[in-house]
Design an enzyme around this catalytic site. Structure first.
Site, mmCIF file in Angstrom:
data_model
loop_
_atom_site.group_PDB
_atom_site.id
_atom_site.type_symbol
_atom_site.label_atom_id
_atom_site.label_comp_id
_atom_site.label_asym_id
_atom_site.label_seq_id
_atom_site.Cartn_x
_atom_site.Cartn_y
_atom_site.Cartn_z
ATOM 1 N N THR A 66 -67.903 43.022 -34.220
ATOM 2 C CA THR A 66 -68.401 42.050 -35.344
ATOM 3 C C THR A 66 -67.433 40.925 -34.520
ATOM 4 O O THR A 66 -67.508 39.995 -33.657
ATOM 5 C CB THR A 66 -68.161 41.586 -36.496
ATOM 6 N N ARG B 198 -65.004 45.545 -14.626
ATOM 7 C CA ARG B 198 -66.048 45.677 -16.171
ATOM 8 C C ARG B 198 -66.837 46.598 -16.534
ATOM 9 O O ARG B 198 -67.348 47.268 -17.246
ATOM 10 C CB ARG B 198 -65.150 45.237 -17.525
ATOM 11 N N ARG C 204 -60.182 50.188 -19.246
ATOM 12 C CA ARG C 204 -59.552 51.188 -18.899
ATOM 13 C C ARG C 204 -59.523 51.431 -17.619
ATOM 14 O O ARG C 204 -59.202 51.685 -16.357
ATOM 15 C CB ARG C 204 -58.249 51.601 -20.043
ATOM 16 N N TRP C 205 -60.895 52.868 -17.905
ATOM 17 C CA TRP C 205 -61.753 53.076 -16.858
ATOM 18 C C TRP C 205 -61.609 52.166 -15.481
ATOM 19 O O TRP C 205 -61.675 52.921 -14.723
ATOM 20 C CB TRP C 205 -62.907 53.998 -17.601
ATOM 21 N N ASP D 262 -64.069 54.101 -26.454
ATOM 22 C CA ASP D 262 -63.102 53.100 -26.443
ATOM 23 C C ASP D 262 -62.651 53.539 -24.586
ATOM 24 O O ASP D 262 -62.511 54.623 -25.018
ATOM 25 C CB ASP D 262 -62.191 53.622 -27.053
ATOM 26 N N GLU E 118 -62.410 63.578 -40.992
ATOM 27 C CA GLU E 118 -61.463 64.527 -40.413
ATOM 28 C C GLU E 118 -61.213 63.583 -39.173
ATOM 29 O O GLU E 118 -62.112 62.831 -38.346
ATOM 30 C CB GLU E 118 -62.283 65.794 -40.287
ATOM 31 N N ASN F 235 -66.558 41.944 -31.305
ATOM 32 C CA ASN F 235 -66.975 41.729 -29.636
ATOM 33 C C ASN F 235 -67.000 40.541 -28.779
ATOM 34 O O ASN F 235 -67.060 40.154 -27.558
ATOM 35 C CB ASN F 235 -66.860 43.143 -28.982
ATOM 36 N N TRP F 236 -67.826 39.824 -30.231
ATOM 37 C CA TRP F 236 -68.520 38.096 -30.284
ATOM 38 C C TRP F 236 -67.231 37.390 -28.925
ATOM 39 O O TRP F 236 -67.474 36.615 -28.574
ATOM 40 C CB TRP F 236 -69.132 37.929 -31.328
ATOM 41 N N ASN G 295 -63.622 51.908 -21.710
ATOM 42 C CA ASN G 295 -64.252 51.713 -21.117
ATOM 43 C C ASN G 295 -64.127 50.171 -19.719
ATOM 44 O O ASN G 295 -63.798 50.683 -18.407
ATOM 45 C CB ASN G 295 -66.285 51.230 -21.007
HETATM 46 C C1 FPP Z 1 -65.072 49.904 -25.834
HETATM 47 O O1 FPP Z 1 -63.880 50.017 -24.485
HETATM 48 C C2 FPP Z 1 -66.353 49.635 -25.569
HETATM 49 C C3 FPP Z 1 -67.393 48.888 -25.792
HETATM 50 C C4 FPP Z 1 -66.875 47.473 -26.607
HETATM 51 C C5 FPP Z 1 -68.733 48.923 -25.230
HETATM 52 C C6 FPP Z 1 -69.524 50.618 -25.777
HETATM 53 C C7 FPP Z 1 -70.293 50.245 -24.722
HETATM 54 C C8 FPP Z 1 -71.641 51.240 -24.095
HETATM 55 C C9 FPP Z 1 -70.143 52.729 -24.014
HETATM 56 C C10 FPP Z 1 -72.540 50.600 -23.103
HETATM 57 C C11 FPP Z 1 -73.501 50.236 -23.769
HETATM 58 C C12 FPP Z 1 -74.215 51.187 -25.495
HETATM 59 C C13 FPP Z 1 -74.774 52.099 -25.117
HETATM 60 C C14 FPP Z 1 -75.229 52.439 -27.329
HETATM 61 C C15 FPP Z 1 -76.010 51.902 -24.801
HETATM 62 P P1 FPP Z 1 -63.520 48.360 -23.960
HETATM 63 O O2 FPP Z 1 -64.587 47.845 -22.986
HETATM 64 O O3 FPP Z 1 -63.336 48.198 -25.478
HETATM 65 O O4 FPP Z 1 -62.474 49.148 -23.360
HETATM 66 P P2 FPP Z 1 -61.260 48.779 -22.828
HETATM 67 O O5 FPP Z 1 -60.209 48.891 -24.643
HETATM 68 O O6 FPP Z 1 -60.419 50.207 -21.809
HETATM 69 O O7 FPP Z 1 -60.925 47.188 -22.350
#
Ligand code: FPP
Length: 244
Positions: A66, A33, A24-25, A20, A204, A68-69, A22
């Protein structure tokens, strides 16, 4: 990561990760995003390599739920494109490292153009025995359980008394694999977010504020050192564990 600082006999057999943070980063770095997801796939590469080197049996990554769609179409498209790119660029190295890649979840929901790559990596690496990398795509724990129940009901041959915990585990997407000993979640949220609900019964939990794109082998080592301090009792008393 030096194996020396970790007790190799006390490593988890199966690690599951909710990747989790990505978005925010990306926000922190004033980037779109998708750049967060792109950097997140670099973390995937590093963590997979490290787990393989440590001799972890199974690693399960929550890549797309699911739910995320419901994200904006453009972000979904970008994530699917990133997945295809990852498969194309990593397949050979994963295979050379004897890693079996399994995509878990309701794969019937994935776009048609993603399926050939998904099938190819599962076929190509299917007989590897070094580590299983489960990539959860269009996955949720409740959906995993529901699909298993629907299959059992449709099959009709199973008697109610056949349905033990072990049997039911063997009906889930992670069939044949040990349950996760350690569940890692990045970016600080204190939730399990519908991930591997049945399988994490005794896992854990390790939650770090580090955002997934910043998560690397040092952070993994920290999680593993923390795991090694835990006393796992599986519902028993301390005394029973000492005598067991
Ligand atoms: C959550 O961050 C992350 C995801 C919904 C996607 C995860 C995908 C990857 C790490 C890259 C592709 C994967 C592979 C296996 C190559 P978020 O977008 O919910 O972050 P946020 O909560 O900070 O908005």
């Amino acid at each position: 990561m030096g194996k020396g600082q970790l007790q190799t006999e006390k490593l988890p057999r199966h690690i599951a990760i909710i990747m989790d943070g990505n978005g925010r980063w990306a926000k922190q770095h004033h980037l779109p995003r998708i750049m967060g997801h792109r950097r997140g796939s670099e973390s995937v590469r590093e963590v997979v390599r490290e787990c393989r080197q440590l001799g972890i049996e199974a690693l399960t990554l929550y890549a797309f739920s699911t739910e995320n769609w419901n994200r904006p179409k453009a972000e979904i498209r970008a994530l699917m494109a990133l997945l295809k790119k990852f498969i194309r660029s990593e397949m050979l190295e994963l295979h050379q490292n004897n890693i079996r890649v399994k995509m878990i979840g309701d794969l019937s929901k994935l776009p048609e153009d993603v399926m050939p790559a998904v099938r190819e990596i599962m076929d190509f690496t299917g007989n590897n025995t070094g580590m299983t990398l489960n990539v959860a795509l269009s996955y949720s724990g409740r959906d995993d359980i529901l699909r298993a129940i629907r299959n059992l009901v449709a099959d009709r041959r199973t008697k109610a008394s056949d349905i033990t915990e072990d049997f039911f585990s063997s009906c889930l997407d992670t069939a044949g694999q040990p349950d996760p000993d350690l569940l890692i979640r990045t970016s600080g949220e204190l939730r399990v977010s519908n991930f591997l609900l049945w399988q994490i019964a005794y896992s854990e939990l390790y939650i770090t504020d580090v955002l997934w794109p910043d998560f690397g082998k040092k952070d993994l080592a920290k999680a593993l050192r923390d795991f090694q301090t835990r006393r796992r009792r599986f519902g028993l008393t301390d005394e029973q564990m000492r005598n067991g």
